[in-house]
Design an enzyme around this catalytic site. Structure first.
Site, PDB file in Angstrom:
ATOM      1  N   ARG A 171       0.844  -1.203   0.000  1.00 42.52           N
ATOM      2  CA  ARG A 171       0.000   0.000   0.000  1.00 42.52           C
ATOM      3  C   ARG A 171       0.878   1.252   0.000  1.00 42.52           C
ATOM      4  O   ARG A 171       0.575   2.232  -0.685  1.00 42.52           O
ATOM      5  CB  ARG A 171      -0.939   0.003   1.216  1.00 42.52           C
ATOM      6  CG  ARG A 171      -2.045  -1.033   1.126  1.00 42.52           C
ATOM      7  CD  ARG A 171      -2.972  -0.965   2.320  1.00 42.52           C
ATOM      8  NE  ARG A 171      -3.798   0.233   2.306  1.00 42.52           N
ATOM      9  CZ  ARG A 171      -4.554   0.629   3.334  1.00 42.52           C
ATOM     10  NH1 ARG A 171      -4.569  -0.056   4.464  1.00 42.52           N
ATOM     11  NH2 ARG A 171      -5.281   1.730   3.239  1.00 42.52           N
ATOM     12  N   CYS A 229      -1.311   5.989   9.018  1.00 45.75           N
ATOM     13  CA  CYS A 229      -1.689   4.733   8.370  1.00 45.75           C
ATOM     14  C   CYS A 229      -2.801   5.062   7.388  1.00 45.75           C
ATOM     15  O   CYS A 229      -2.772   6.096   6.737  1.00 45.75           O
ATOM     16  CB  CYS A 229      -2.103   3.690   9.403  1.00 45.75           C
ATOM     17  SG  CYS A 229      -3.477   4.216  10.457  1.00 45.75           S
TER      18      CYS A 229
END
Length: 270
Positions: A171, A229
Site C-alpha cells: 500500500r 496509516c
C-alpha cells in the site's frame, strides 16, 4: 511506567477499568466476539462508535471531540483516578487506538494488555460471558496529552524528521489500495509496517529490539517522529510501539484517508 501490562499483573490489580476493544475493519462487529467470552469485568468499547467521529473529509476514523469522548468513557465506567487497561485479540492493533485517545485526552494511567486475550488465556486466567453492571465514571476529557499532527504537520515532519507509514508495504508503494480512493504515500514518508512491532504471539517485541528497528528507520534519540496509516488506527499502534522503545512520536489522526481527501496534496509511489 510502561504502557504495557502482562496478564498476571492485570489479574493482581484490585481496581481497574478494563475495556475490550476487539474490532475488525469491515466487520463483523466486535461486540459479538465480546459476548462469546471476555475478561472478567471487562466492558466492550466499540471503536467505530466510541473512539471515532463520523467519517468524512477529516478521515475514515477522525478524532472524536472532547465532549463525545468524555461521554463515551463515562458510560464505560472510566474515571480519571482509576487505572484503565485496554485489550483486543489482534496484537493491540485496535486497543492502541483506545490507549492513545485516553492519553491524548488526559488520562494518566492507561496500559495495553500485552498479547491481548490470547495471552490472558495462555496464562490460564478465566474468561466469562457475563456482562458486568457498569457504574458511570467521572473521566474529564482535556485534549493535548499526546502530540498530534494535521496534514500540514505531517508534510513538514516528513522533511524535518521521520514520518512513518504504518501500512503494508504494497500500500505504501501504491501497488494496491483496497480502501482509499488514491494509492501511494505521503512524499518523504518511510515505510514501517506496524505488523513488524509484534511477534507471532501478538506480544510487542522487546524494547531494545523495537529501539533498534526504529533507529534503523531513522528514528534515533531526539529525532522528531510521527506516524500515519490509512485512517489513524494502526498508526496509534506504531506510536505505542515507539513509546515502548522510548521514542516519543506524534500521530497523524486523519492519516492517508484525510491526506487524499484534498486532491491538491502530492502523492508519491514506489
Amino acid at each position: 511506567m510502561s504502557p504495557l501490562i502482562i496478564p498476571d499483573d492485570l489479574a493482581a490489580l484490585d481496581d481497574a477499568s478494563v475495556l475490550d476493544v476487539r474490532w475488525r475493519l469491515g466487520g463483523p462487529p466486535g461486540v459479538g466476539m465480546y459476548r462469546e467470552g471476555h475478561l472478567p469485568d471487562a466492558v466492550f468499547c466499540d471503536l467505530d462508535a466510541d473512539l471515532t467521529a463520523a467519517p468524512g473529509a477529516a478521515g475514515r476514523h477522525p478524532l472524536p471531540d472532547a465532549a463525545a469522548f468524555e461521554q463515551a468513557m463515562r458510560r464505560l465506567g472510566v474515571s480519571g483516578g482509576r487505572p484503565v487497561v485496554v485489550y483486543d485479540d489482534s496484537g493491540a492493533m485496535a486497543a492502541a487506538r483506545a490507549w492513545w485517545l485516553l492519553r491524548y485526552y488526559g488520562h494518566q494511567d492507561v496500559r495495553v494488555l500485552d498479547g491481548g486475550l490470547g495471552a490472558w488465556i495462555a496464562a490460564g486466567l478465566p474468561v466469562t460471558k457475563e456482562e458486568p453492571e457498569v457504574a458511570s465514571g467521572d473521566f474529564t476529557a482535556v485534549p493535548g496529552g499526546m502530540p498530534m499532527l494535521d496534514a500540514d504537520g505531517a508534510a513538514a515532519l516528513a522533511v524535518s524528521g521521520v514520518l512513518l507509514d504504518a501500512r503494508a508495504e504494497e500500500r505504501y508503494r501504491g501497488e494496491v489500495e483496497p480502501i482509499d480512493p488514491v494509492a501511494g504515500h505521503i512524499p518523504g514518508a518511510v515505510s514501517a509496517p506496524t505488523t513488524a512491532n509484534v511477534g507471532s504471539d501478538g506480544r510487542f517485541l522487546a524494547p531494545e529490539t523495537l529501539r533498534a528497528r526504529f533507529t534503523e528507520l531513522g528514528v534515533g534519540e531526539g529525532v522528531p517522529a510521527g506516524a500515519y496509516c490509512g485512517s489513524g488506527v494502526t498508526a496509534a499502534h506504531e506510536v505505542l510501539a515507539l513509546e515502548v522503545a522510548g521514542r516519543p512520536a506524534a500521530l497523524y489522526v486523519g492519516s492517508w484517508s484525510n491526506w487524499v481527501a484534498d486532491p491538491s496534496r502530492p502523492v508519491a509511489t514506489g
